[in-house]
Design an enzyme around this catalytic site. Structure first.
Site, PDB file in Angstrom:
ATOM      1  N   GLU A   1       0.432  -1.253  -0.398  1.00 58.24           N
ATOM      2  CA  GLU A   1       0.421  -0.113  -0.202  1.00 58.24           C
ATOM      3  C   GLU A   1       1.076   1.268  -0.349  1.00 58.24           C
ATOM      4  O   GLU A   1       1.557   0.635   1.062  1.00 58.24           O
ATOM      5  CB  GLU A   1      -0.550  -0.390   1.414  1.00 58.24           C
ATOM      6  CG  GLU A   1      -2.282   0.830   1.389  1.00 58.24           C
ATOM      7  CD  GLU A   1      -3.177   1.209   1.665  1.00 58.24           C
ATOM      8  OE1 GLU A   1      -3.715   0.078   2.889  1.00 58.24           O
ATOM      9  OE2 GLU A   1      -3.871   2.118   2.288  1.00 58.24           O
TER      10      GLU A   1
ATOM     11  N   ASN B   1      -3.270  -1.620   7.200  1.00 59.13           N
ATOM     12  CA  ASN B   1      -4.948  -2.008   7.154  1.00 59.13           C
ATOM     13  C   ASN B   1      -4.200  -3.166   7.253  1.00 59.13           C
ATOM     14  O   ASN B   1      -4.076  -4.219   6.106  1.00 59.13           O
ATOM     15  CB  ASN B   1      -5.035  -1.601   6.082  1.00 59.13           C
ATOM     16  CG  ASN B   1      -5.390   0.086   6.454  1.00 59.13           C
ATOM     17  OD1 ASN B   1      -5.398   0.742   6.808  1.00 59.13           O
ATOM     18  ND2 ASN B   1      -4.438   1.024   4.698  1.00 59.13           N
TER      19      ASN B   1
ATOM     20  N   GLU C   1     -10.555   5.070   8.809  1.00 59.86           N
ATOM     21  CA  GLU C   1     -10.430   4.802   7.662  1.00 59.86           C
ATOM     22  C   GLU C   1     -11.168   2.916   7.577  1.00 59.86           C
ATOM     23  O   GLU C   1     -10.220   1.880   6.667  1.00 59.86           O
ATOM     24  CB  GLU C   1      -9.157   4.591   6.874  1.00 59.86           C
ATOM     25  CG  GLU C   1      -8.842   5.965   6.290  1.00 59.86           C
ATOM     26  CD  GLU C   1      -7.537   6.276   6.037  1.00 59.86           C
ATOM     27  OE1 GLU C   1      -6.268   5.070   5.753  1.00 59.86           O
ATOM     28  OE2 GLU C   1      -7.580   7.550   6.001  1.00 59.86           O
TER      29      GLU C   1
ATOM     30  N   ASP D   1      -2.146  14.244   6.948  1.00 58.55           N
ATOM     31  CA  ASP D   1      -1.355  13.253   6.769  1.00 58.55           C
ATOM     32  C   ASP D   1      -0.904  13.607   5.607  1.00 58.55           C
ATOM     33  O   ASP D   1      -0.361  13.041   4.536  1.00 58.55           O
ATOM     34  CB  ASP D   1      -3.083  12.817   6.103  1.00 58.55           C
ATOM     35  CG  ASP D   1      -2.439  10.809   5.052  1.00 58.55           C
ATOM     36  OD1 ASP D   1      -1.613  10.216   6.023  1.00 58.55           O
ATOM     37  OD2 ASP D   1      -3.551  10.169   4.633  1.00 58.55           O
TER      38      ASP D   1
ATOM     39  N   GLU E   1       4.361   9.256  -0.868  1.00 58.25           N
ATOM     40  CA  GLU E   1       2.390   9.035  -1.148  1.00 58.25           C
ATOM     41  C   GLU E   1       2.263  10.266  -1.294  1.00 58.25           C
ATOM     42  O   GLU E   1       1.723  10.853  -2.741  1.00 58.25           O
ATOM     43  CB  GLU E   1       1.698   8.957  -0.071  1.00 58.25           C
ATOM     44  CG  GLU E   1      -0.038   8.916   0.104  1.00 58.25           C
ATOM     45  CD  GLU E   1      -0.311   8.324   0.881  1.00 58.25           C
ATOM     46  OE1 GLU E   1       0.171   7.618   2.241  1.00 58.25           O
ATOM     47  OE2 GLU E   1      -1.815   7.675   0.318  1.00 58.25           O
TER      48      GLU E   1
HETATM   49  C1  GCV Z   1      -2.335   2.149   5.426  1.00 59.27           C
HETATM   50  C2  GCV Z   1      -3.258   7.481   4.349  1.00 59.27           C
HETATM   51  C3  GCV Z   1      -2.970   6.727   3.688  1.00 59.27           C
HETATM   52  C4  GCV Z   1      -3.109   4.878   3.483  1.00 59.27           C
HETATM   53  C5  GCV Z   1      -2.953   4.817   4.837  1.00 59.27           C
HETATM   54  C6  GCV Z   1      -3.470   5.850   6.141  1.00 59.27           C
HETATM   55  C7  GCV Z   1      -2.788   5.195   7.102  1.00 59.27           C
HETATM   56  O1  GCV Z   1      -4.774   8.109   4.746  1.00 59.27           O
HETATM   57  O2  GCV Z   1      -3.604   6.836   2.143  1.00 59.27           O
HETATM   58  O3  GCV Z   1      -3.223   4.347   2.342  1.00 59.27           O
HETATM   59  O4  GCV Z   1      -3.479   3.799   4.717  1.00 59.27           O
HETATM   60  O5  GCV Z   1      -2.868   7.198   5.815  1.00 59.27           O
HETATM   61  O6  GCV Z   1      -1.266   5.909   7.474  1.00 59.27           O
HETATM   62  O7  GCV Z   1      -2.836   4.219   8.303  1.00 59.27           O
END
Ligand code: GCV
Length: 715
Positions: free
Chosen positions: A179, A222, A305, A384, A412
């Site tokens: 991810e 996740n 999330e 974020d 990211e």
């Molecule tokens: C692992 C952001 C990212 C997600 C990530 C999340 C987190 O929202 O886009 O991919 O999930 O952060 O840090 O848990």
């Protein structure tokens, strides 16, 4: 005729090519250990003690490798070595005992180095610390031996220095194998299982040991159904991963699902106060440590999330974290509990809910309720991992809790390893931020997460705080990180985890000197110059052609690459900019906005509140202003957008030119495959920067109707 680049299938050596070992490898070197070097207890160190003979064996192998490559020799400790690495029961000499050890650390991580007339002696109390001493010598090259006499002690600032991998065992239909991964597949998993060949994982641990990182969480926070089973059915496989990293003193952690008692254990609930649930977690932890005695602990993303958490049972996050803390405590384990908790199903019409407030609102009231072996892991910013955002007020709001700073090495939101974006300056700013200004003795974030924040109780201080964690940018790509220059970010994270006061440009200099070392350890000076030109200011360059003045996001929803100004504007994710025909920005003031500024202590609660004192680079993070608002630079907000976006593209062109100036060094000082990959990435960066410039400028021109003062092309 096209010249073909022969690609070596072995992973790129990153910052440890053989040339980087030249200075030590040319000399007479020795290891002295008062303890038996043969593996005991199956080669596994007793938990927490780190007397691992495997690490001693690693050290010997390092010396053999270096001297074999460069003509030196491994000699007896009493054979007058130029470099003696000695494991001692207690480091002696002037000064106090070695600092920086907490209950969760694998013993004292510090070492003493003495250079006396060109002879170097490194002493440490644990093999891992001695290994850090070895890599310290490597980093310093010739000057380790030829510099003036010294007697220094080095120890990491943080007790816990973790890299989190967001790797999935199964390829996720949307997020893929890793991810937010931009470097190919996972180094741990392939074909739905732990890889048979984990040699690359050992090489990774070696690279990390050379920076200072000492723990790795090997799966995504996740936690999907397949990955949840790492905790149970797959434990023997996890043990193989742990065995692959152990020789370099790197300990393994797992991300676990809060719902595991139900999904794996068949219980009807995961309520943290339920006795059966507590017993289930204790048994699960017992099995983990029975299989992997030096296992580090669990990482948890809960109520975030879509991940399950304690809210489902009317419990709070202290209840949730303490449940796991109780289970791992008998094993000296640690629970990293993430503070990234917010409502991702927000109604965009609702201007009162503010995602930036969420972590503090959920966690600050719980300060003092977390068990001693819980670390609350806080993203550096309240939103974020944006290119620019304020520092999270949670870091100043929980003095009685062990807090860890969470950074994102994987890019990211900062160009996804297609853009060169050296992040150390950004991380440094966060680490050095003083939440109380000159007050509270000028304590900075780096002090808070080291357990030295204002009014930290003994339990927090003695544990050395919660330390630092970051999301790794590594995959099975030949260069580890997709963009070869993104290796600098991984290196810099490790170095800042060891010493958060290091200068980003000095870290870059180290990285260049090691990574581009010639066979004899020398470095072509033009390579150093060009890499500084490309990377030193690359984060600010990236900021200049993307979202302006701290407003954040404006990226394509889902994959988060490239511009899409309104991409998230009418979505449930809580990441808005509120641009209209008159102005832009999020009003987070107490007077007229969401009240987020009130989460900061003095002086920032007032500095950010007042338009006259709010720093320009965070203006739109805290205020909604007209496009005609005049910044400190004397230009209006909209003119600033135009100016920075035009300038940003020009700076990318300069970076491309700086790299191209090295063409005559390929191959040679610059390997052809590195050059080819960097060129490909720089071309994409330039294309993307132009796209960002044109979309952003056009968007704001069309919204505001205000032309560029310099008449440049806007569409
Ligand atoms: C692992 C952001 C990212 C997600 C990530 C999340 C987190 O929202 O886009 O991919 O999930 O952060 O840090 O848990």
């Amino acid at each position: 005729m096209t010249s073909e680049i022969v690609v070596d299938p072995a992973p790129h050596p990153a910052w440890l090519p053989d040339g980087a070992l030249a200075a030590a490898g040319r000399r007479r070197v020795a290891v002295a250990t008062p303890e038996p070097a043969e593996p005991q207890r199956g080669g596994v160190a007793p938990p927490g003690s780190d007397s691992s003979p495997q690490v001693v064996a690693t050290l010997r192998a390092e010396l053999e490798r270096a001297t074999a490559a460069h003509g030196g020799a491994v000699v007896d400790p009493d054979g007058s070595p130029d470099l003696l690495l000695a494991l001692v029961h207690e480091v002696s000499g002037p000064g106090a005992r070695l600092p920086a050890r907490g209950p969760d650390t694998s013993g004292g991580d510090g070492f003493r180095i003495v250079r006396d007339g060109g002879r170097v002696t490194v002493t440490a109390e644990t093999p891992t610390a001695l290994l850090h001493g070895w890599f310290h010598v490597v980093r310093h090259g010739e000057t380790a031996f030829t510099g003036p006499d010294v007697d220094e002690r080095h120890a990491p600032a943080f007790a816990l220095r973790v890299l989190d991998h967001w790797d999935n065992v199964d390829v996720h239909p949307v997020m893929g194998q890793v991810e937010r991964g931009y470097s190919g597949g996972s180094i741990f998993y392939a074909d739905g299982r732990v890889r048979d060949d984990l040699s690359r994982v050992t090489t990774y641990a070696r690279l990390l040991a050379a920076t200072g990182v000492d723990r790795v969480c090997i799966n995504n926070v996740n936690v999907h159904a397949r990955e949840a089973r790492l905790l149970t059915d797959d434990l023997p496989e996890v043990a193989r991963v742990a065995a692959a990293m152990r020789p370099y003193g790197v300990r393994t952690h797992l991300a676990v699902s809060f719902a595991a008692p139900m999904t794996l254990g068949g219980l009807p609930t995961s309520d943290p106060l339920d006795d059966d649930v507590r017993a289930w977690w204790r048994a699960a932890a017992d099995r983990v440590w029975a299989t992997i005695p030096d296992f580090g602990g669990f990482v948890v993303k809960a109520d975030s999330e879509g991940q399950p958490g304690p809210f489902a049972y009317g419990r709070d996050h202290a209840d949730g974290a303490n449940l796991l803390a109780e289970a791992v405590a008998p094993h000296d384990g640690v629970v990293h509990w993430r503070a990234f908790v917010y409502d991702h199903t927000q109604d965009w019409r609702d201007r009162t809910t503010d995602r930036a407030r969420a972590a503090y609102d959920h966690f600050a009231p719980l300060d003092g309720r977390f068990a001693d072996n819980v670390v609350v892991q806080v993203k550096h910013g309240p939103i974020d991992f944006q290119t620019r955002e304020a520092v999270s007020p949670v870091l100043a709001g929980m003095p009685a809790t062990r807090l860890a700073l969470e950074l994102q090495v994987t890019q990211e939101y900062t160009g996804q390893q297609r853009h060169a974006c050296y992040l150390a300056p950004w991380w440094s700013e966060n680490l050095g931020f003083r939440p109380w200004g000159a007050g509270e003795d000028g304590a900075a974030v780096r002090d808070v997460v080291a357990g030295r924040g204002p009014s930290a109780p003994a339990a927090v201080a003695d544990a050395g705080g919660g330390g630092i964690a970051a999301v790794s940018n590594v995959g099975d790509d030949r260069f580890w990180t997709g963009h070869p220059l993104a290796q600098a970010n991984l290196y810099a994270f490790g170095r800042l985890a060891w010493d958060p006061t290091l200068e980003p440009a000095a870290i870059l200099d180290e990285w260049v000197g090691l990574t581009f070392a010639g066979p004899d350890g020398g470095l072509e000076p033009r390579v150093r110059e060009a890499l500084h030109a490309v990377l030193d200011d690359s984060w600010r360059t990236y900021e200049s052609y993307t979202a302006p003045l701290g407003v954040g996001f404006m990226v394509r929803p889902g994959h988060h690459y490239g511009p899409d100004v309104d991409g998230y504007e009418y979505t449930p994710w809580g990441t808005y900019h509120f641009a209209d025909r008159d102005g832009i920005g999020v009003d987070r003031t107490r007077a007229t906005g969401t009240g987020f500024t009130g989460q900061y202590p003095e002086p920032w609660r007032d500095v950010y509140e007042d338009l006259a004192t709010c720093p320009d680079e965070l203006l739109l993070f805290f205020h909604h202003v007209p496009y005609t608002h005049v910044l400190r630079s004397g230009v209006t907000v909209v003119q600033h957008v135009y100016d920075t976006h035009f300038a940003g593209v020009e700076r990318v062109r300069e970076a491309v030119a700086a790299w191209e100036s090295l063409a005559d060094l390929v191959p040679g000082a610059l390997p052809a495959d590195v050059d080819a990959r960097v060129r490909e990435r720089l071309a994409e960066q330039l294309r993307s920067a132009v796209e960002w410039r044109d979309q952003l400028n056009t968007y704001f021109f069309r919204k505001s109707g205000i032309p560029d003062a310099h008449g440049r092309t806007i569409f």
